[in-house]
Enzyme design. Structure first.
Site, PDB file in Angstrom:
ATOM      1  N   ARG A 106       2.344   7.915  -1.104  1.00 23.47           N
ATOM      2  CA  ARG A 106       1.790   7.594   0.221  1.00 23.47           C
ATOM      3  C   ARG A 106       2.062   6.147   0.627  1.00 23.47           C
ATOM      4  O   ARG A 106       2.211   5.845   1.812  1.00 23.47           O
ATOM      5  CB  ARG A 106       0.275   7.872   0.218  1.00 23.47           C
ATOM      6  CG  ARG A 106      -0.373   7.842   1.610  1.00 23.47           C
ATOM      7  CD  ARG A 106      -1.804   8.345   1.530  1.00 23.47           C
ATOM      8  NE  ARG A 106      -2.381   8.556   2.845  1.00 23.47           N
ATOM      9  CZ  ARG A 106      -3.248   7.725   3.436  1.00 23.47           C
ATOM     10  NH1 ARG A 106      -3.618   6.614   2.811  1.00 23.47           N
ATOM     11  NH2 ARG A 106      -3.726   7.982   4.637  1.00 23.47           N
TER      12      ARG A 106
ATOM     13  N   ILE B  23      -1.750   7.279   9.980  1.00 29.36           N
ATOM     14  CA  ILE B  23      -1.518   8.260   8.922  1.00 29.36           C
ATOM     15  C   ILE B  23      -2.894   8.794   8.536  1.00 29.36           C
ATOM     16  O   ILE B  23      -3.837   8.029   8.363  1.00 29.36           O
ATOM     17  CB  ILE B  23      -0.803   7.614   7.718  1.00 29.36           C
ATOM     18  CG1 ILE B  23      -0.492   8.639   6.622  1.00 29.36           C
ATOM     19  CG2 ILE B  23      -1.586   6.453   7.147  1.00 29.36           C
ATOM     20  CD1 ILE B  23       0.369   8.068   5.499  1.00 29.36           C
ATOM     21  N   SER B  24      -3.025  10.108   8.465  1.00 27.20           N
ATOM     22  CA  SER B  24      -4.335  10.716   8.271  1.00 27.20           C
ATOM     23  C   SER B  24      -4.927  10.404   6.898  1.00 27.20           C
ATOM     24  O   SER B  24      -4.203  10.102   5.936  1.00 27.20           O
ATOM     25  CB  SER B  24      -4.247  12.239   8.436  1.00 27.20           C
ATOM     26  OG  SER B  24      -3.894  12.586   9.749  1.00 27.20           O
ATOM     27  N   GLN B  25      -6.239  10.492   6.827  1.00 22.14           N
ATOM     28  CA  GLN B  25      -6.973  10.380   5.565  1.00 22.14           C
ATOM     29  C   GLN B  25      -6.380  11.370   4.551  1.00 22.14           C
ATOM     30  O   GLN B  25      -6.061  12.510   4.899  1.00 22.14           O
ATOM     31  CB  GLN B  25      -8.427  10.712   5.859  1.00 22.14           C
ATOM     32  CG  GLN B  25      -9.349  10.831   4.663  1.00 22.14           C
ATOM     33  CD  GLN B  25     -10.649  11.515   5.046  1.00 22.14           C
ATOM     34  OE1 GLN B  25     -10.689  12.303   5.980  1.00 22.14           O
ATOM     35  NE2 GLN B  25     -11.701  11.212   4.324  1.00 22.14           N
ATOM     36  N   PRO B  26      -6.199  10.987   3.294  1.00 22.01           N
ATOM     37  CA  PRO B  26      -5.594  11.882   2.305  1.00 22.01           C
ATOM     38  C   PRO B  26      -6.269  13.256   2.220  1.00 22.01           C
ATOM     39  O   PRO B  26      -5.581  14.283   2.132  1.00 22.01           O
ATOM     40  CB  PRO B  26      -5.731  11.104   0.995  1.00 22.01           C
ATOM     41  CG  PRO B  26      -5.707   9.670   1.415  1.00 22.01           C
ATOM     42  CD  PRO B  26      -6.437   9.641   2.728  1.00 22.01           C
TER      43      PRO B  26
END
Length: 221
Positions: free
Chosen positions: A36, A62-65
């Site tokens: 990431r 970028i979205s939360q994992p």
């Protein structure tokens, strides 16, 4: 190899993802394999495995994992599918999907993000991902139909143009709602119709374009 990032990534998978209920071994493995930190600007790399979204430029994140993993799991991929993603962003979600599906096509409306995502994915060896620059709310009809469609921005309702590009038995995952009230929805195509269910509340940027939230009321009826 960077041992610091490798350790942080494994902790991310264990604490943020598996312990929150993501159980698919394939999704957990993909999340553990994709670096990431390579998909965020250098100034944010120290937070790459934190439990939060991060800026990637052009007003996007970028979205939360956990959200990346949850959306990937909801697509129920087995490895043979052709997947359409709407909203490439930095290319991170597409990289995860590339390890779960046969081929990923992803559409990004912002040209700088589309160009950098394709370059990054190519450099990192994700050869089964193809990035296109355009209005994602239209899908990508040239290569339809798709076994699965993932939309990474919220629409007032499921755009019918996307439903039309989904194969029979295919799954579509999309945030649905207004800027302040959204639910992640999984829809499955059965006998030509979508059968939808809500998974959980979420918070995404709004889907722009002809069938997104940039027009009053969203998609024309």
């Amino acid at each position: 190899m960077n041992e610091k990032f490798d350790a942080a990534r494994l902790d991310m998978v264990e604490i943020q993802i598996r312990k929150r209920g993501i159980s698919s071994p394939r999704v957990l493995d993909a999340m553990a394999r994709v670096p990431r930190h390579e998909f965020v600007p250098v100034e944010f790399q120290s937070d790459a495995y934190a439990d939060k979204p991060l800026p990637i430029g052009e007003g996007q994140t970028i979205s939360q994992p956990y959200m990346v993993a949850a959306m990937a799991e909801a697509l129920e991929l087995t490895g043979s599918e052709r997947v359409l993603e709407i909203g490439a962003g930095s290319g991170y979600q597409a990289a995860v999907l590339s390890l779960l599906a046969r081929e990923v096509l992803t559409v990004e409306s912002r040209t700088p993000l589309a160009l950098s995502a394709q370059e990054r994915l190519t450099d990192l060896g994700y050869t089964n991902v193809h990035v296109h620059n355009g209005d994602g709310s239209l899908g990508f009809p040239d290569a339809a139909p798709y076994d699965a469609i993932l939309v990474t921005a919220a629409a007032p309702r499921i755009p019918s143009v996307l439903a039309g590009q989904l194969s029979e038995g295919g799954r579509l995952v999309i945030p649905v709602g207004s800027q302040d009230d959204q639910e992640l929805v999984q829809a499955r195509k059965k006998n030509g119709e979508l059968q939808s269910r809500s998974l959980f509340h979420c918070k995404f940027v709004l889907l722009l374009g002809r069938y997104g939230s940039s027009r009053p009321g969203g998609e024309p009826s």
